[in-house]
Write an enzyme that holds these catalytic residues in place. Structure first.
Site, PDB file in Angstrom:
ATOM      1  CB  ALA A   1      -0.934  -0.008   1.210  1.00  0.00           C
TER       2      ALA A   1
ATOM      3  CG  ASP B   1      -8.870  -4.881   8.233  1.00  0.00           C
ATOM      4  OD1 ASP B   1      -8.496  -5.036   9.407  1.00  0.00           O
ATOM      5  OD2 ASP B   1      -9.519  -5.740   7.603  1.00  0.00           O
TER       6      ASP B   1
END
Length: 742
Positions: free
Chosen positions: A597, A615
Site C-alpha cells: 500500500a 485493515d
C-alpha cells in the site's frame, strides 16, 4: 598474544556478521509488507553466502600457498571499503513485483546491498581458524574451540540488535556504526596475517601415516551424516521463526531468539568443557518433540508466552543434540575447512527447503512437523539392548507395526468423533491426543519406531477439523497461508490467514450481504461508514487490506471503493464467488490494486480519498511501515479536505494506541478511539467479534460527526499521547515497547 589476537578477530567478524542480518532485513520490511517470509528468505541468502565463504576458504586452504592465501584474503577483506559497499544501504529504484513471488527479487537486492561484505565476513571464520591451526601454538592441534568463540561473537551481535541498536539508533546510524566496526575488523585481520606470515605450517610436518588416516575418513557416509545433522536444526530454526511470526509481528526480536539459541548450541557443544550432558538431552528429546507437535495436531492456539517458550526449548534441545553429534564426529584439523563446508551445505539445504521449496509444494506449514519427524529419526537410540537373530527381526518389524497401529486407531477415533457430532474443544483435544501422545512416547527408545509414530500421529491429525472446521480451500504464498473453511454448524464461512480469522460471511443467503466479524453495522465500522455516507455521499474510499471483502457491503450508491492488497492469493479468494460474495454482491466494480500500500498509494492523485481505512494484516498486526511518520504524511496527502484516516487495531499481541497517538500528535491530527470489546453471547453467535478502532482527522468536526452518528453514545473518546512515546519513522521503530506479554 597469538591466541588473543585470533580469538578477538573471530569474535569481531562474527559480531559484525550477525549484526548485519537483522539490520538489512529491517531495511527491507517496508517494501514487502512486514511478512515473516522476508526474514526467512534473508536467512536463505545468509546461508548461501556462508556456504560460498566456506567454499572459498576450503579451496584457498587446499590449493594456495600460505603467503598467497594471506595476500588473497587481505585483498578480499579490503574490497568492501574500496567499492562503496559501505555504509550499508538498499539500491535505489528497486521495487518488488506485484504479480509474482518476490523471492528472487529479494535475493537480488541482498546480493547488491550486502553480498560482498557478508561473503568476506563469512569466509573469515574458517580462514582464521585454519591459519591458527597451522601454527605451533600448543592448542593449534584442536582449534575447534575457536568456533565456540566465533559463535559467542555471533550471539553478541544478535542480542545487541533488538536490545541496543534497534531501540536507540536509527537505521542510518546503525549502518554507519557497522562500517566503523568493519574497519576495526580489517585492522585485526591484518594483525593476524602479520603474526602468521613468517611461521611454518604445522600441518606441513604431519607424517604420511596421519595424512593417510585423514584420507580414509573422507567417505560420503560421513559427509551425508554431517549434512543431515546440520539440516535439521537449520530447517527447524526457520520453521519455528515462521510459526512464531505468523500471528505476531515479524520483528527482529522474534527472528533473533531462534537464531540465538541455534548459535548457543554451537557454543556449548564445541566448548572444551561440556556444560550439559549429551545423553541427558537425548533422553528428553522425545517428550519435547511431542510437546511441540501438540499445537499442530490439535490446531490449538496457545498463549504467546507459552508458545514462545515451548518452541524455543524444542529448538534448543534438538540443536544441542544434532550439533553435539557433529562435534563428536569432528575430523582432524587438516579437514577443518571441509567439515565446515559440509555443515554449511546442510544449513543451506534446510533454508532452501523451508523458504523456497515448502511455499511452492505445501499448502500449509508442513515443513515444521516434517523436520520434527526428521529430528526424531536422527536422535541416537536410548538404552537399546543388542539383539540378534529372530529377536532383532521382530524388533525391526515392531518399528513399523506399532506406529501403524497408532495411526489406524487415531484415524478411527477422529472419524468417529466427527461422525457422532462432537465439536472440537480443549477437553476433547486433551482426551483425543493425550493418550495418543503417551502411546507414541513409549516408542521413544528406538529412533525409527519413534519417528514413524510421530509421522503416523501427524498424518491421522490431518483429518481432524480442529479450529479451522471443514477446509474448502488452502493456499500458500510468500505472504503466508490462507484457508477458506466452513464452521462445524454450517452457519458461517471463514477466511483464515495463518491462525487468525480475517473474514466471515453468513451462509444464509438472506444475510450474506451483512458485514460480520470486526466490521458489523452496529460496531465502530458501521459508525465510520454512516458518517462518511452523510458527509460525502459520492466520495472515494480506500481500504488497505482486502480480507474477504466485507467492507464492500458498507458502500453506499454513488461511492467508489479501491482496495490495496499485497497478497495475490487473498485477492483470488475474495473475488471467487465460490468462496465469498461480498465483492460480487456489494461492490462488483470495486478496484483492487495489488502491491504494498505504501508504494501503490503514491500513485494515487493527492486529495483522492474521503476515507482511508487500514485493515492490512501480517498474521494479527498492521505491518510496521504503515504506522510511521512518513506513512501518515502520505495518507494526509491522499485525503480529501475533511477526510478521515482509520486504523483497525484489534490485536492479541500489540497495544497500538500509544504509537498512533504519538503519530497523530506529530502530524497535528485529531484522534479518537472506539473500544468495542464487550460483545454479548448473542452477538458472538451472530458472527460479531470484539474490535478496537482509531480515527484521525485534520479537524475536530470530523471526530464530532463520528460520535454523533455512532450507534452507541459515548463509544468514541479522544486519545492522549503518552509522555515520552517516541514517534516511529521509516528509520526507527521499537515494537518491544508495545508487545502484550500476558
Amino acid at each position: 598474544m597469538l591466541l588473543i589476537v585470533f580469538t578477538l578477530s573471530m569474535f569481531a567478524s562474527a559480531t559484525l556478521l550477525f549484526l548485519v542480518e537483522p539490520m538489512i532485513a529491517k531495511m527491507l520490511l517496508p517494501l514487502l509488507g512486514g511478512t515473516p517470509a522476508v526474514w526467512n528468505t534473508c536467512m536463505v541468502f545468509f546461508q548461501i553466502m556462508l556456504l560460498a565463504g566456506y567454499f572459498y576458504a576450503y579451496v584457498a586452504m587446499k590449493w594456495l600457498g600460505r603467503r598467497t592465501q594471506i595476500v588473497v584474503h587481505l585483498t578480499l577483506v579490503l574490497l568492501p571499503l574500496l567499492v562503496s559497499s559501505l555504509p550499508l544501504h538498499l539500491p535505489r529504484g528497486w521495487e518488488p513485483p506485484t504479480q509474482n513471488s518476490p523471492v528472487f527479487w529479494l535475493l537480488g537486492v541482498l546480493v547488491v546491498s550486502v553480498g560482498l561484505p557478508f561473503f568476506v565476513l563469512s569466509s573469515s571464520t574458517p580462514v582464521l581458524q585454519r591459519w591458527f591451526g597451522d601454527t605451533h601454538h600448543k592448542q593449534a592441534s584442536d582449534p575447534y574451540f575457536l568456533y565456540a568463540a566465533s559463535n559467542v561473537g555471533s550471539l553478541a551481535g544478535l542480542m545487541a540488535y533488538p536490545f541496543l541498536l534497534e531501540p536507540l539508533l536509527r537505521l542510518s546510524e546503525q549502518s554507519r556504526l557497522w562500517k566503523s566496526g568493519y574497519i576495526i575488523f580489517v585492522l585485526m585481520t591484518l594483525a593476524c596475517a602479520a603474526l602468521v606470515w613468517n611461521s611454518k605450517s604445522r600441518l606441513a610436518t604431519m607424517n604420511l601415516a596421519e595424512a593417510e588416516t585423514a584420507a580414509t575418513k573422507r567417505i560420503w557416509v560421513e559427509r551425508l551424516r554431517w549434512i543431515a545433522l546440520a539440516f535439521v536444526p537449520s530447517s527447524l530454526m526457520i520453521g519455528i521463526t515462521t510459526a512464531l511470526t505468523t500471528d505476531v509481528p515479524a520483528i527482529p526480536l522474534f527472528w533473533v531468539l531462534p537464531l540465538a539459541l541455534y548459535l548457543i548450541s554451537f557454543i556449548l557443544v564445541f566448548a572444551k568443557r561440556q556444560l550439559i550432558s549429551h545423553d541427558w538431552l537425548v533422553r528428553r528429546m522425545p517428550f519435547l518433540i511431542l510437546a511441540a507437535l501438540v499445537p499442530v495436531v490439535s490446531q490449538t492456539k496457545l498463549p504467546l508466552a507459552l508458545l514462545l517458550t515451548l518452541y524455543l526449548l524444542v529448538l534448543f534441545v534438538v540443536a544441542l543434540v544434532c550439533h553435539g553429534e557433529l562435534a563428536r564426529s569432528r575430523p582432524a584439523v587438516s579437514r577443518l575447512t571441509e567439515f565446515y563446508l559440509w555443515i554449511s551445505v546442510g544449513g543451506v539445504i534446510g533454508g532452501i527447503f523451508n523458504s523456497l521449496v515448502a511455499p511452492l509444494v505445501f499448502h500449509s506449514v508442513l515443513e515444521f512437523p516434517l523436520v520434527l519427524i526428521a529430528a526424531a529419526l536422527l536422535r541416537p537410540p536410548i538404552d537399546v539392548k543388542a539383539l540378534t537373530g529372530s529377536a532383532l527381526l521382530w524388533a525391526k518389524r515392531k518399528d513399523w507395526l506399532l506406529p501403524l497401529a497408532l495411526g489406524i486407531v487415531m484415524l478411527a477415533v477422529i472419524i468417529g468423533v466427527g461422525h457422532f457430532g462432537f465439536k472440537p474443544s480443549r477437553p476433547l483435544n486433551i482426551l483425543l491426543f493425550g493418550y495418543a501422545m503417551l502411546w507414541c512416547l513409549s516408542f521413544g527408545k528406538r529412533p525409527v519406531r519413534f519417528a514413524a509414530g510421530v509421522a503416523a500421529l501427524f498424518f491421522a491429525s490431518t483429518f481432524y477439523p480442529g479450529s479451522f472446521g471443514h477446509i474448502l480451500h488452502a493456499e500458500r504464498s510468500f505472504y503466508g497461508v490462507s484457508r477458506v473453511t466452513n464452521d462445524p454448524d454450517g452457519k458461517f464461512r471463514y477466511l483464515f490467514h495463518g491462525g487468525t480469522i480475517h473474514g466471515i460471511q453468513s451462509l444464509d443467503d438472506t444475510k450474506s450481504r451483512e458485514p460480520l466479524a470486526y466490521f458489523t453495522r452496529n460496531g465502530p465500522a458501521g459508525d465510520i461508514f454512516r458518517t462518511e455516507q452523510a458527509r460525502l455521499p459520492h466520495g472515494n474510499i480506500a481500504v488497505v487490506g482486502l480480507g474477504a471483502g466485507a467492507m464492500a457491503c458498507h458502500l453506499a450508491p454513488g461511492q467508489t471503493l479501491t482496495y490495496y492488497e499485497i497478497d495475490p492469493s487473498v485477492t483470488g479468494i475474495a473475488e471467487n464467488p465460490k468462496y465469498f460474495t461480498f465483492l460480487s454482491q456489494c461492490a462488483p466494480n470495486a478496484k483492487i490494486i495489488l502491491g504494498d500500500a505504501r508504494l501503490k498509494l503514491r500513485d494515487a492523485p493527492d486529495g483522492q480519498y474521503g476515507l482511508i481505512s487500514l485493515d492490512a494484516f501480517s498474521g494479527d498486526t498492521i505491518p510496521m511501515h504503515l504506522v510511521t511518520r512518513e506513512a501518515v504524511e502520505l495518507y494526509k496527502r491522499k485525503l480529501a479536505p475533511g477526510g478521515v484516516l482509520v486504523f483497525q487495531i484489534s490485536n492479541l499481541y500489540l497495544q497500538m494506541s500509544p504509537i498512533l497517538a504519538a503519530l497523530a500528535d506529530d502530524a497535528h491530527l485529531k484522534i479518537a478511539t472506539a473500544d468495542d470489546t464487550y460483545v454479548s453471547p448473542k452477538e458472538i453467535e451472530d458472527g460479531k467479534f470484539p474490535s478496537r478502532w482509531i480515527v484521525m482527522a485534520r479537524d475536530e468536526k470530523a471526530i464530532h460527526d463520528l460520535a454523533t452518528n455512532s450507534s452507541t453514545p459515548g463509544r468514541w473518546v479522544p486519545v492522549e499521547r503518552r509522555q515520552g512515546t517516541r514517534v516511529w519513522t521509516d528509520d526507527y521503530s521499537n515494537l518491544l515497547s508495545i508487545i502484550k506479554w500476558h
